[in-house]
Design an enzyme around this catalytic site. Structure first.
Site, PDB file in Angstrom:
ATOM      1  N   THR A 146      -3.697   2.183  12.427  1.00  0.00           N
ATOM      2  CA  THR A 146      -3.254   3.544  12.483  1.00  0.00           C
ATOM      3  C   THR A 146      -4.317   4.354  12.006  1.00  0.00           C
ATOM      4  O   THR A 146      -4.903   4.914  12.774  1.00  0.00           O
ATOM      5  CB  THR A 146      -1.686   3.753  12.032  1.00  0.00           C
ATOM      6  OG1 THR A 146      -1.785   3.079  10.675  1.00  0.00           O
ATOM      7  CG2 THR A 146      -0.604   2.954  12.694  1.00  0.00           C
ATOM      8  N   THR A 183       3.086  -5.886   2.197  1.00  0.00           N
ATOM      9  CA  THR A 183       2.998  -4.730   2.527  1.00  0.00           C
ATOM     10  C   THR A 183       2.216  -4.518   3.678  1.00  0.00           C
ATOM     11  O   THR A 183       1.290  -5.343   3.951  1.00  0.00           O
ATOM     12  CB  THR A 183       2.276  -3.726   1.428  1.00  0.00           C
ATOM     13  OG1 THR A 183       2.742  -2.334   1.584  1.00  0.00           O
ATOM     14  CG2 THR A 183       1.012  -4.086   0.967  1.00  0.00           C
ATOM     15  N   GLU A 267      -6.531   5.775   2.842  1.00  0.00           N
ATOM     16  CA  GLU A 267      -6.812   7.126   3.308  1.00  0.00           C
ATOM     17  C   GLU A 267      -7.612   8.014   2.514  1.00  0.00           C
ATOM     18  O   GLU A 267      -7.378   8.309   1.155  1.00  0.00           O
ATOM     19  CB  GLU A 267      -5.393   8.016   3.588  1.00  0.00           C
ATOM     20  CG  GLU A 267      -4.782   7.105   4.883  1.00  0.00           C
ATOM     21  CD  GLU A 267      -3.329   7.658   5.011  1.00  0.00           C
ATOM     22  OE1 GLU A 267      -2.736   7.361   6.247  1.00  0.00           O
ATOM     23  OE2 GLU A 267      -2.543   8.237   4.082  1.00  0.00           O
ATOM     24  N   ASN A 390      -2.822  13.646   5.463  1.00  0.00           N
ATOM     25  CA  ASN A 390      -1.500  13.471   5.557  1.00  0.00           C
ATOM     26  C   ASN A 390      -0.577  14.810   5.605  1.00  0.00           C
ATOM     27  O   ASN A 390       0.538  14.761   5.571  1.00  0.00           O
ATOM     28  CB  ASN A 390      -1.025  12.835   4.103  1.00  0.00           C
ATOM     29  CG  ASN A 390      -1.252  11.329   4.172  1.00  0.00           C
ATOM     30  OD1 ASN A 390      -0.885  10.577   5.278  1.00  0.00           O
ATOM     31  ND2 ASN A 390      -2.141  10.662   3.372  1.00  0.00           N
TER      32      ASN A 390
END
Lengths: 394, 394
Positions: A146, A183, A267, A390
């Site tokens: 992603t 996770t 990220e 984000n």
């Protein structure tokens, strides 16, 4: 190029751009037709996605022989339609590969709360299953991503006698990364021949020491799972503790390698952070202290700024009063330098500490001097890149 | 200008620039010479600062009549010297105000791990104590700040019969803000006359509903305390539940007002975030869900980006499997709009949801439909401003 999971005999994989995402590969197939065992761990999230509950049910009773995986859409919080869509994906793959639907696991990752574009996915599955005997491990590694910047793969092996234990895997994950059982998504294959029960036990141990000690942002996904499929080419004796231990070591190594790759590609991350806690009173304390430091935004920003504001480290170590800790015994090291010895600050200069922070891998060691438990956790720094990614993700 | 704590009769305050910080006010005195009662709550941090352990000891046995407060240096993790310095600050103030050292509380805030500049502080205390009968409440509110952009004050009152219950306070805090008993620094005064035991009970309740439901960044300071001193001008009957309840309400209001001001001025914040959880099975669940949402970096960045990616809200609500929650009963509202009803997504458009995020105060309501417990928490969005402030703080 490094070895991939399709380099293990009897393991096939492919990935295509089905059109779920605007661009890039987004649908992948892992296929181990002669699989002898499978194991899996799943998110404990209350709103778990239908792919999680479906695959969980299958893996309890059957050996998974294939995984169909899409990125670009998590198919989570999508109501009853979501469950119907997951089952349809499995049964379509099953019919094309001549398997039972319960032998096909489903994994989805991407935005939460949007229905899957089923016509696109069904057309994709048709195309993908034609590639069922492909060895495109690199494409599968790309198709599951992603916000990741790089594909993440591992290949570990160890010779035992005349044979070689192999474990290979791929994983994804960059944000919404905090461990709770498992996770993110991870898919592993191994050449050993063990029962699903033994494989499950080994996988759980490996995950506890790797994925479950990983945090990018304390947030836990609705869609996490790690699946491991055994091709069975190499029969190790599951009653011989030495052989099981050798396999466990290779599996641990592979999972830790993948977990560290996720942390490094967190990220916006520019630095990999490793926290090592030793001599804690209890294992739960060792794990909790390591996670608190990995999760602290003030530690993460200080490390990003290469600012040796070590008071923040002490803050993060001591912020949970449920942990057994004697402040007058604690030693703390940043890289190779002591910051605090037996609870008292050392006279180390800021300049020397700054040097320790210039590396793109920073290690913090906390010695509690109380007991025998130790633990490692991995994370990353917190940067403007994280905010950029984000504030506009959808 | 709004009323200040020095507007309460018998309450004095002053603040000066002693030179602990490079600029700005950094040393303050709160003085209530005829105080009849005091109460205080403290951080539970393992590495609590010497100011915390010292003031905690005093407040257990004595009525605090003065507080000496410095910003710019937390005097935490400073070893034995730190404790000696704290005691010296108290005894110097005590001798100049003709009090016992145990009647003088000390609070410090700022960088951790550096010794206090004692010659500067001692000179400052001399200068400050000469102002002991000043009514400079605004200066005191400024002298306790660190990375705060604005001073934070409150003044609440309620008429009961012919008399008026008053509660006034100041607070500081912008980063390293997560509740654990108390968080950050807060100083309150009231005109009521109650025992220290009753005041302690009321303060603890007020803190649980305010400061302890506040989080800017999940990090907890080593130096937190909230102190409340009663001047005693207005004798309420502590045996009359109605009068105590009236006082509790005013105290709650004052503490919530201060907590919200901290959230709003959170490091880098552009929006105040309020999370309201209702009909939870247990109070601990209500509080925990509210905190998880307030603390989620993915929720905080989505709100900053005014991006109605509501899947992240669901993620944050459900990420802790220790909480009793039935996903098929949960209703979630963003502002005035339902996102999820009984666990199913509503068909609300992104455009309508975006409107709800344009305000600088965003409310999220989570109705568990399981029980009777409810709770509110406050926080803020996560922005590049937070990264800027914290990569270079020292």
């Amino acid at each position: 190029m490094s070895q991939l999971l399709t380099d293990i005999e009897g393991v096939y994989a492919a990935g295509i751009a089905a059109g779920i995402k605007k661009k890039d590969l987004d649908l992948g197939l892992l296929y181990v037709p002669n699989a002898v065992a499978s194991a899996a761990v799943f998110t404990k999230h209350t709103f778990k996605a239908s792919s999680v509950s479906y695959t969980q049910k299958c893996s309890k009773r059957h050996v998974l022989k294939a995984m169909i995986i899409n990125s670009g859409n998590a198919n989570a919080v999508t109501g009853k339609q979501g469950y119907t869509d997951t089952k349809l994906m499995a049964s379509q793959v099953a019919s094309m590969l001549d398997l039972k639907p319960s032998e096909v696991g489903v994994a989805s990752t991407g935005i939460i709360g949007k229905p899957l574009p089923m016509p696109t996915i069904e057309a994709g599955i048709k195309q993908l299953c034609k590639l069922k005997e492909s060895k495109q491990g690199a494409d599968l590694a790309k198709a599951i991503l992603t916000t990741d910047l790089v594909p993440k793969t591992t290949f570990k092996q160890k010779k035992i006698g005349k044979k070689t234990i192999q474990v290979a895997g791929i994983t994804k994950g960059s944000g919404m990364i905090a461990p709770n059982m498992a996770t993110t998504l991870g898919f592993l294959v191994t050449n050993v021949n063990v029962s699903s029960a033994v494989l499950q036990e080994c996988l759980k141990k490996a995950i506890d020491a790797s994925y479950n000690m990983l945090s990018v942002d304390t947030d836990t996904s609705t869609n996490d799972m790690v699946v491991c499929i055994a091709s069975g080419a190499y029969a190790i004796s599951q009653h011989d503790p030495d052989q099981i231990k050798a396999f466990q070591n290779v599996l641990d190594e592979a999972c830790i390698d993948l977990a560290k790759q996720i942390a490094k590609d967190g990220e916006g991350a520019t630095k990999l952070l490793e926290v090592y806690v030793k001599q804690a009173a209890r294992m739960s304390d060792a794990r909790q202290i390591a996670k608190q430091v990995i999760d602290s935004p003030l530690v993460k920003t200080a490390i990003h700024g290469e600012d040796p504001n070590w008071g923040r480290l002490i803050m993060a170590i001591g912020k949970n009063d449920a942990i057994k800790l004697n402040p007058e015994k604690v030693n703390v090291m940043l890289g190779c330098e002591y910051i605090v010895k037996e609870g008292q600050p050392t006279q180390i200069s800021r300049a020397v500490l700054s040097e320790q922070l210039k590396s793109n891998e920073v290690t913090i060691t906390i010695d509690c001097q109380l007991g025998k438990a130790s633990s490692r956790a991995w994370g990353c720094d917190l940067t403007k890149g994280y905010i950029d990614i984000n504030t506009e993700y959808n």
